[in-house]
Design a protein around this motif. Structure first.
Motif, mmCIF file in Angstrom:
data_model
loop_
_atom_site.group_PDB
_atom_site.id
_atom_site.type_symbol
_atom_site.label_atom_id
_atom_site.label_comp_id
_atom_site.label_asym_id
_atom_site.label_seq_id
_atom_site.Cartn_x
_atom_site.Cartn_y
_atom_site.Cartn_z
ATOM 1 N N UNK A 116 106.455 -9.793 37.156
ATOM 2 C CA UNK A 116 105.362 -8.640 37.249
ATOM 3 C C UNK A 116 105.321 -7.100 38.179
ATOM 4 N N UNK A 117 106.545 -6.722 39.023
ATOM 5 C CA UNK A 117 106.542 -5.895 39.730
ATOM 6 C C UNK A 117 107.144 -4.920 38.911
ATOM 7 N N UNK A 118 107.771 -4.657 37.858
ATOM 8 C CA UNK A 118 108.757 -4.678 36.932
ATOM 9 C C UNK A 118 107.307 -4.008 35.862
ATOM 10 N N UNK A 119 106.412 -5.013 35.551
ATOM 11 C CA UNK A 119 105.334 -3.638 34.714
ATOM 12 C C UNK A 119 104.921 -2.287 36.177
ATOM 13 N N UNK A 120 104.417 -2.567 37.047
ATOM 14 C CA UNK A 120 104.200 -1.905 38.059
ATOM 15 C C UNK A 120 104.576 -0.702 38.200
ATOM 16 N N UNK A 121 106.696 -0.856 38.531
ATOM 17 C CA UNK A 121 107.355 0.340 37.948
ATOM 18 C C UNK A 121 108.832 -0.076 38.168
ATOM 19 N N UNK A 122 110.099 0.803 38.067
ATOM 20 C CA UNK A 122 111.060 -0.303 37.695
ATOM 21 C C UNK A 122 111.804 -0.227 39.588
ATOM 22 N N UNK A 123 112.146 -1.459 39.688
ATOM 23 C CA UNK A 123 112.762 -2.436 40.774
ATOM 24 C C UNK A 123 114.054 -2.881 40.778
ATOM 25 N N UNK A 124 114.692 -2.338 42.054
ATOM 26 C CA UNK A 124 115.806 -2.098 42.726
ATOM 27 C C UNK A 124 116.006 -3.705 43.321
ATOM 28 N N UNK A 125 116.396 -4.844 42.761
ATOM 29 C CA UNK A 125 116.325 -6.542 43.605
ATOM 30 C C UNK A 125 117.346 -6.672 43.838
ATOM 31 N N UNK A 126 118.231 -8.072 44.626
ATOM 32 C CA UNK A 126 119.701 -7.752 45.124
ATOM 33 C C UNK A 126 120.315 -7.896 43.906
ATOM 34 N N UNK A 127 121.752 -7.337 44.730
ATOM 35 C CA UNK A 127 122.996 -7.990 43.175
ATOM 36 C C UNK A 127 123.499 -9.279 43.583
#
Length: 345
Positions: free
Chosen positions: A152-163
């Motif tokens: 869902x967040x990726x539809x808003x903007x690029x997301x840097x998630x946990x490694x």
């Protein structure tokens, strides 16, 4: 979000030392937006691999949103005021005001603002509020995002998630990943070096070597169970950064992917190699543990080598290290730990 990380930062939320408040919306052209891109030194596009996939950021982001814990402090430490960030009040009951801790607010003020929009995390990720800030990137390197959250967040903007594992991101890697997303990798490396030097200076002469320590959640009102935060959790990992060894139970549980493990009083002997206990709570905790015939068999309890850091106030939050809270708390925290370490026999 896992239950203990939420609960322990929410206890006593109305007593939190907070500044700032929620705003309704962010202007489309702000000093924070222009400064974010202007300070980037890396070449774009950049691609960041993480546990939920691979994120490519095509251009230096101008509008930065930060969610979950500590990510906003990386941006601020690198000179970027987010257009929006999660409240630092981990309070699922919804009865505390949104806000931020003083080390974060100080950085916002020093950078000249403007005040970020503060997202509520009471009911999980506030997708609508995040979208309203129109971010170019969403920082979440230290977080517990689900696959659905990420999509869902990726539809808003690029997301840097946990490694790798949710909520397991060490403070150094949180800085490294978020700095890369901002195009400020070199600045991130310098930030890590600066904090490491501060740790070395603060612990010079401390007698922590060869002693074991771990972070716990315990309640004086009910000592039937204590929970240890494992070596994968940033609170216990910080104790290792400061020079302590980790007890074997913290190492073993982290290897299994858990950031905490419960121990009943009947299994107190499994914590016999813990020299120093650090826990949420106040001065009533140690007497309660010492009054229990099972917990008092643990050397740390018997010797009084127990540090309490409060519940819900600034100190108790700062020991979950961030790029800004760690320098803020370091000297006071080391002093508390030195008092406890001196009691180890």
């Amino acid at each position: 979000m896992p239950r203990f990380r939420t609960a322990t930062l929410a206890i006593g939320a109305t007593a939190l030392l907070l500044t700032g408040c929620a705003t309704i919306s962010a202007p489309t052209d702000t000093p924070a937006a222009s400064d974010a891109a202007a300070g980037a030194t890396d070449s774009f596009p950049v691609t960041i691999e993480h546990a939920l996939g691979e994120t490519t950021i095509d251009e230096a982001p101008e509008r930065v949103a930060a969610i979950a814990w500590s990510n906003q402090d990386v941006a601020l430490a690198l000179g970027v005021v987010p257009v929006g960030m999660d409240t630092q009040v981990w309070n699922w009951t919804g009865d505390a005001d949104l806000g931020v801790y003083e080390w974060t607010q100080d950085a916002i003020d020093e950078l000249g603002g403007p005040q970020p929009v503060i997202f509520s995390s009471v009911d999980g990720v506030d997708f609508e509020a995040i979208a309203d800030t129109d971010p170019d990137v969403i920082l979440a390197a230290q977080s517990g995002l689900t696959d659905e959250d990420y999509a869902t967040l990726s539809e808003i903007a690029p997301v840097v998630a946990y490694p790798d594992v949710a909520w397991f991101t060490p403070w150094r890697e949180t800085i490294t990943m978020n700095a890369k997303a901002l195009g400020r990798s070199a600045q991130g490396e310098q930030l890590i070096a600066d904090i490491e030097q501060q740790i070395a200076d603060a612990t010079a002469g401390s007698d922590f070597a060869g002693k074991t320590a771990a972070f716990f959640y315990a309640s004086a009102a009910d000592v039937s169970t204590m929970s240890i935060y494992t070596g994968g959790d940033s609170r216990t990992a910080l104790l290792q950064d400061l020079g302590f060894d980790l007890p074997q139970v913290a190492i073993d549980a982290a290897a299994g992917g858990s950031f905490y493990q419960d121990f009943s009083a009947e299994n107190a002997d499994q914590l016999a190699d813990v020299d120093v206990i650090v826990s949420y709570g106040d001065e009533t905790l140690l007497p309660a543990l010492q009054a229990d015939p099972l917990w008092n068999t643990i050397p740390a309890v018997k010797n009084g080598a127990v540090v309490t850091v409060g519940s819900g106030d600034a100190l108790s939050a700062a020991v979950s290290p961030t790029a800004l809270s760690l320098p803020w708390v370091l000297d006071d925290y080391v002093a508390l730990l030195e008092d406890a370490a001196a009691k180890v026999q």
